[in-house]
Design an enzyme around this catalytic site. Structure first.
Site, PDB file in Angstrom:
ATOM      1  N   CYS A  28       0.794  -1.361  -0.040  1.00  0.00           N
ATOM      2  CA  CYS A  28      -0.010   0.010  -0.172  1.00  0.00           C
ATOM      3  C   CYS A  28       1.018   1.198  -0.091  1.00  0.00           C
ATOM      4  O   CYS A  28       1.579   1.614   0.937  1.00  0.00           O
ATOM      5  CB  CYS A  28      -0.777   0.036   1.063  1.00  0.00           C
ATOM      6  SG  CYS A  28      -1.892   1.591   1.457  1.00  0.00           S
ATOM      7  N   CYS A  75      -4.863   5.765  -3.686  1.00  0.00           N
ATOM      8  CA  CYS A  75      -4.332   4.443  -3.756  1.00  0.00           C
ATOM      9  C   CYS A  75      -2.655   4.641  -4.408  1.00  0.00           C
ATOM     10  O   CYS A  75      -2.550   5.122  -5.492  1.00  0.00           O
ATOM     11  CB  CYS A  75      -4.961   3.352  -4.611  1.00  0.00           C
ATOM     12  SG  CYS A  75      -4.017   1.924  -4.820  1.00  0.00           S
TER      13      CYS A  75
END
Length: 280
Positions: A71, A221
């Protein structure tokens, strides 16, 4: 249990320092703590754990309890936590992930707290076997593919996790829940996929919305922004070796795609700290 709520461009996770406390069931914990209105709320849980390879190890758990590999927004927050709590030396931080060890460069504010962070995200891969994607050919770049009865031109990229990038005229009018679900668990993506819907504003500016596997639409993201710039370079929309601004719903990231790696620069913010009662 002590926790810290942090976010990168609105991509918010509940961070747990596992140097201090042990977590036995992170999958269930993420499901329970991430619920909006009924608990802390967030896009999932990230554990900051000891590592024999780096300053710390990061484990990511999504809203549905599934474990993620990487991430980009999350790793910046891990870097900030380590730096702000004097758990690393100097302005270089290393974090072990399921996608390998990543190196971070910290840019502190005038109070000595990490503000902006550059992450060496590693090399982007277009190879179908790396993503993985079950389609003929070695790569999938701007290729028309049937997705649940609708033909889409897609570009598939791995940033240590799978991404499918779709270029469109206007991201604002997309029914992203409907569209994202068509991609997420499509049989051509055996491990699921994160889907980025991209509008090219100019050769150095992209606008992006993202549907993340296991979490749904998020405000940002980091790996998706990297994958989108890699896809834009492959499709001829953006140049290599230049800072590309990716505008997300929660803020902006700067992405530089090179032959050897992808660099991501963005903010990391501590929202609040607290304690929560959990059932053992």
């Amino acid at each position: 249990m002590e926790f810290t709520k942090m976010h990168g461009c609105g991509n918010d996770y509940i961070y747990i320092d596992c140097f201090k406390q042990e977590i036995n069931n992170p999958e269930e914990l993420s499901i329970n703590l991430s619920r909006q209105h009924f608990s802390i709320g967030g896009d999932g849980v990230i554990l900051i754990c000891p590592s024999d390879k780096a300053d710390a190890k990061m484990r990511i758990f999504n809203l549905d309890g599934s474990e993620g590999k990487m991430c980009g927004n999350g790793i910046r927050c891990v870097g900030k936590y380590l730096y702000d709590n004097s758990m690393t030396k100097g302005d270089a931080v290393t974090v072990d992930t399921l996608s390998g060890v990543k190196t971070l460069k910290i840019y502190p504010d005038d109070k000595g707290k990490a503000q902006f962070i550059t992450v060496d995200m590693g090399k982007a891969s277009y190879l179908n076997k790396d993503i993985p994607v079950n389609l003929e050919g070695e790569t999938t770049i701007n290729k028309p593919v049937d997705i649940c009865g609708k033909t889409e031109n897609i570009t598939c990229v791995s940033m240590g996790n799978p991404h499918c990038v779709v270029f469109c005229d206007n991201t604002d009018i997309i029914d992203i829940e409907k569209e994202g679900k068509r991609f997420e668990k499509n049989p051509i993506f055996p491990e699921g996929v994160n889907t980025e819907f991209i509008t090219v504003e100019d050769e150095k500016t992209l606008r992006m919305r993202v549907w993340e596997r296991g979490s749904g639409e998020t405000l940002a993201c980091g790996t998706g922004a990297c994958a989108s710039v890699a896809a834009a370079v492959a499709c001829g929309y953006c140049p290599k070796n230049e800072d590309i601004t990716v505008k997300l719903r929660g803020g902006e990231l700067k992405i530089k795609y090179t032959e050897d790696t992808v660099y991501m620069t963005g903010p990391a913010v501590t929202a609040f700290k607290g304690e929560v009662e959990i059932d053992e």
